[in-house]
Scaffold this active site. Structure first.
Site, short mmCIF file in Angstrom:
data_model
loop_
_atom_site.label_atom_id
_atom_site.label_comp_id
_atom_site.label_asym_id
_atom_site.label_seq_id
_atom_site.Cartn_x
_atom_site.Cartn_y
_atom_site.Cartn_z
N THR A 11 0.81 -1.22 0.00
CA THR A 11 0.00 0.00 0.00
C THR A 11 0.85 1.27 0.00
O THR A 11 1.86 1.35 0.67
CB THR A 11 -0.89 -0.01 1.25
N GLY A 43 2.78 -2.49 8.27
CA GLY A 43 2.87 -3.09 9.60
C GLY A 43 4.26 -3.64 9.83
O GLY A 43 4.79 -4.37 9.00
N GLU A 84 -6.86 -5.69 3.26
CA GLU A 84 -6.85 -6.84 2.35
C GLU A 84 -8.15 -6.92 1.55
O GLU A 84 -8.77 -7.97 1.44
CB GLU A 84 -6.58 -8.13 3.12
#
Lengths: 679, 679
Positions: A153, A192, A438
């Protein structure tokens, strides 16, 4: 036990939950086995998790700040390495952490960033040598040496992966790629693990070679050295605080001429010669199949986490009394019709999600294994396409429903649901991201809906559909007539019929303009999920031949309730298509009321049958003993202050004892002064 | 401005928001005035709030921990005393803090505990002397000396006030009451301000005198002395962490033989002689009217806070691009049909809530003033009853809808909506309590629904209804036929008709069993809210004779959209009652699509027209300049670390660099060892 509570405890009185438990008419073990074929292993995992002094954090968990959560997550992950080293298979470990995530979803995501996202990307896109080096030799699969993250992303690009801007430009002279962030919106965002813990990343970037853009490919990029110092050209920052899941150190990454060797390109589907010639195989879309695991496991999460919330809400509703007939004891709130409407259909959902999520998972595993073995490839690819559609529909529909379940449960616990120790506020914040990551739920749903319309159109042309969509070739009911005596099959057929009707309608008005039927596409995706769950639960009922009649009866009630309740919920569509008429709807509304009444005596047993330990549920309102006044009061008094003066006492007293304005303004606005000032 | 951002900023390119703003076809000032008759004063308040160095806390607000929030709240309250001392009226101050609450709802609740709950209880239940002493002489209304709290709710008793257990037993010998907490479930719970800051409470307790229980009355009880030490018999603890609003120091209170003078009983409706004879006037139910203010102001909050969320969601949707036709620039997400469906009807809701909430507020103020002046008392009491019903319906329906608006907006902002700096996660947590406190939404709704059925029944018997319910005497439409050319009146009439139909149906099946029609009661409450808002907005349109045609046209679009969208949303009921047929519904669905298209070009102007300053909106995604990549990136990089090593580096490295299991187990499971151990 505090003195406050002890003084008041009526210890020889059974709670409502204990009383109702004694009257349960069925064997919860048999129901538990129905829901979870792997139930023996599950109970062993539960015992290990809830007795682990590091993994379990109790009510205090809800009081932790972001820095505390992040550090605790690393402690827990370190603790998990002791399990991963002795686990029989990766699947066993995944099963373990999927249960741990019920109590602490953040920490499991933080492991998943490496184990699921990073490792699956390498597995899905790398050659055997690359897989062996990055995952086995370096120890990544065992949480050693390499801790990966998943840099897909970008600030300006979420769902639209094909639009990513980051570039990887090949230089044949040095046989290296230079990775670059060409604009602010190309900044890798939300990554993350990037803020602190990851030393490597799979970076999604456009492969530029010989002056040509070959589209988005995947590259391994090292971010930090073994001292956790950033490599040259790597710029990283902390994303900071989120709505939930603050255990995860999400970060942003910018890459400025970061050089990586040619063979850090993951080369299963894309190879590059030394001179920069690119070879890409046409099966490239399979590359994204690595993302499927997330969607599939979110459907399983919907079942597992849903069971936790249903248990809290129903136990509280059984134990809590409010209002009622004058002069009598107050009514248990679960005995109010509206309260049953609010909570029990969600319990049915959670039950139906058991078999449904397990079917999706086993389909996923089979297809992935067929893919890796590359056997019968065209058939497998068709199955993969269907799996994309079903998993999108199920992921979106059920993560939405569980979010509503949490919110409804929070409200159904009244004020106490608003307390941190109900667990529900944190749960809502943590869960919400499931609707977005997702695959955004709306995007997934309208994509699934479009596929269903296309499949329907193909089925009309006589094309045979895959197993999940064969119903599109079947004749729909002309009129739905549902009553308590209907064949169970009719509860399923109602949904395949409404899908066919809506698909038919959408096809007739869309005429290629998909935007004009986005409402219908959204509905179709939701309906497909209902149908899928009903079908799989029905199959489980049929295949569970050793189920005694009492257990079967109760499980059938939930099945009927789920179907009938949702027909009522979507009654507008059922009436508009003519599948149902007003009289038929009134009958179904009566059926729902009757089913709720019939399920009522079984609610304690049905929540007990999940067999979730108190520590996993971690809520002052949802304990097994049903003694929630004492549980809650003890939890609060043990963890928070009693009789403390305000930490900001001086501030408070300064305000309450302040002088009058006249004094504080030194009399500068007094009549006397104003007189002096006048001319 | 960070170097990262500056490097990438394209400063000479207009954002979409700036481009669309230039094309706005109407005067936002005129729309602002339509929404807020008090708009000039509002803008002055905005300027004072957003430029106040203590009241405004910027993005960092979202990073504060519970202790930090609680201390900051006291600082802000102290700052507010400077305003309260110079404000022209209590209403002006209430208006000020109602706007401050958009940015910081917690701190305003913390003021409201004293100013609204404590003071209104004294005002509503005390004699003139009592009011003068507690509120004026002691300085409570100016946040001096006494800081009150409102000790109504008990651990076991929320909505059911009549069931409270705390006792106040009169002793004629000492002319005092002894206040007692007789059981754990009688512990006063959730009491805002009790944990730290309140030194007095209005305690709701059963008055026991001469051996008789006279029901729940209100008493002033001092909790702490001027040093903030607890008085004898007073036991207090901190409730701790909540889902949101952690600025508030909610506490629990137990009272063990706490003695108060006889005249600490609030004696407007209940007096007690020295010998213990109790005199209670029959108008006692008016006592609870003090609670009404909370409900009325929550409807106003729904409008004011809703405007904030609509602005964030729509500005982001206008600025953000994703997907679109190949080779072209990506599409602005607001141009997707589904996205319009998700956000624009909520904008219409927020608009309709303006006139509706203002009407409710002015009705409330008029009735309260009539009550205090005790003029035409029976007429006023009837009006009060109607106000209870309308305010319950409006409070419940709209706090639910705004909660959904926040959640939908969060999702519509995709991943970035999940960031703390979107403001939406915190907003959801803070807002949720509105559904529960001062009347649980479900309880309020089914009570309102029951009243509507009763009113309908009375209207059928020819009894004249109050202004809010006169529609129950009118003939409903036999068939709803709604199209773009329909009279505006029909958009209102659709809702009065459906209410009459549902009330008729519920009455026919209930036969006194109210439980059996709780679904219908819930629906009636929601429909009454829709009708109320449509009616008042329609009235405002009609009375705003100076509104130019372009502004009127746009405002009418929102009116039509609100009605048509909600008819579609509740299409099941409209079809089931026969008010609508399938063809009529299809037409309305087409109408909704057409209205969304017509509203689209006006969205920038319609959000600008709220005239909310950026600082009040406090979201990285909702700024006026529309440059959200730069805004967001700057906010994140200014407040969080860049390139920092993990604070738990040793822990992380210890894990990643750990020895193999064989080494860590000192070879105790090696083949060699096992050989040694075998016999």
């Amino acid at each position: 036990m505090t003195p406050y509570a002890t003084e008041f405890t009526k210890s020889n009185q059974k709670t409502f939950l204990q009383q109702e438990r004694e009257q349960t008419s069925f064997d919860i073990e048999k129901i538990n086995k129905f829901l979870d074929p792997n139930h023996e292993q599950t109970q062993i995992i539960f015992k290990q998790i809830v007795n682990d002094p590091i993994l379990m954090t109790g009510r205090k968990f809800y009081d932790l700040t972001k820095p505390e959560l992040r550090e605790l997550a690393v402690k827990k992950i370190q603790r998990l390495t002791a399990y991963i080293e002795t686990e029989k298979s990766v699947e066993d470990f995944e099963q373990r952490i999927s249960y741990l995530s019920i109590a602490d979803p953040g920490v499991v995501t933080r492991v998943g960033i490496n184990l699921a996202l990073f490792c699956n990307s390498v597995k899905g896109n790398g050659t055997d040598d690359q897989i062996n080096y990055w995952l086995v030799e370096r120890g990544t699969l065992q949480l050693k040496d390499v801790y990966g993250c998943f840099a897909m992303t970008e600030l300006g690009h979420g769902s639209n992966v094909a639009g990513l801007e980051t570039t990887a430009t090949y230089n044949p002279e040095t046989k290296t790629f230079l990775i670059n962030t060409p604009s602010l919106s190309a900044t890798k965002w939300w990554i993350g693990g990037a803020a602190h813990s990851s030393n490597h990343a799979v970076v999604f970037a456009r492969l530029i070679s010989q002056g040509k853009d070959h589209g988005v490919k995947t590259f391994v990029v090292q971010l930090r050295d073994s001292n956790f110092d950033l490599l040259p050209g790597v710029s990283i920052g902390d994303i900071g605080k989120k709505m939930g899941r603050d255990s995860i150190d999400n970060g942003w990454i910018q890459l400025h001429n970061v050089e990586i060797p040619k063979d850090y390109l993951l080369q299963k589907f894309t190879q590059i010669d030394d001179d920069g010639t690119v070879h890409a195989t046409p099966l490239e879309q399979i590359a994204y199949s690595a993302l499927l695991q997330g969607r599939v496991s979110m459907v399983a999460d919907s079942h597992k986490h849903g069971a936790r919330f249903s248990t809290i809400g129903l136990r509280y509703a059984i134990g809590r009394q409010q209002f009622g007939e004058q002069g009598k004891e107050e009514t248990q709130i679960i005995d109010y019709t509206l309260h049953q409407y609010r909570l029990v259909p969600y319990l049915a959902l959670v039950y139906l999600l058991g078999p449904g999520s397990q079917k999706l998972d086993s389909d996923y595993k089979k297809i992935m294994s067929d893919l890796y073995e590359a056997k019968n490839i065209m058939k497998t690819i068709n199955e993969l396409k269907d799996l994309f559609v079903s998993s999108a529909s199920l992921k979106a529909s059920n993560t939405w429903l569980i979010s509503q379940l949490i919110d409804e449960t929070r409200q159904a616990c009244g004020g106490h649901g608003y307390h941190a120790y109900s667990g529900l506020g944190q749960a809502f914040s943590d869960w919400s991201v499931q609707q977005t990551w997702e695959g955004d739920n709306n995007v997934l749903s309208i994509n699934a809906g479009r596929s269903i319309i296309k499949y329907y159109e193909a089925a009309q042309r006589g094309k045979k559909q895959g197993a999940d969509f064969q119903y599109l070739s079947e004749e729909p009911l002309t009129k739905l007539n549902l009553s308590e005596d209907s064949e169970l099959d009719t509860y399923v057929k109602a949904w395949s019929s409404i899908i066919v009707k809506v698909a038919q309608y959408a096809l007739s008005i869309a005429k290629g303009d998909w935007e004009s039927v986005s409402q219908e596409r959204l509905l179709l995706s939701k309906f497909h999920s209902h149908l899928y769950l009903l079908k799989e639960y029905f199959n489980r009922l049929n295949s569970s031949t050793d189920l005694p009649s009492e257990e079967r009866k109760v499980l059938v009630l939930l099945f009927k309730l789920y179907s009938a309740f949702n027909i009522d919920k979507f009654s507008g569509t059922f009436l508009q298509t003519g599948l149902l008429d007003a009289g038929g709807l009134t009958k179904i509304q009566g059926l729902v009321k009757s089913l709720l009444k019939q399920v009522r005596p079984h609610l304690t047993g049905l929540t007990d049958a999940f067999k979730y330990p108190d520590a996993l549920i971690n809520s002052s309102l949802g304990c097994y003993n049903g003694d929630f006044f004492n549980n809650y009061f003890n939890d609060v008094t043990e963890n928070y202050g009693k009789g403390d003066k305000p930490p900001y006492l001086n501030l408070l007293q300064g305000m309450l004892k302040r002088d009058d304005p006249a004094t504080r303004l030194s009399g500068a606005r007094s009549e006397e002064t104003l007189e002096k000032l006048s001319n």
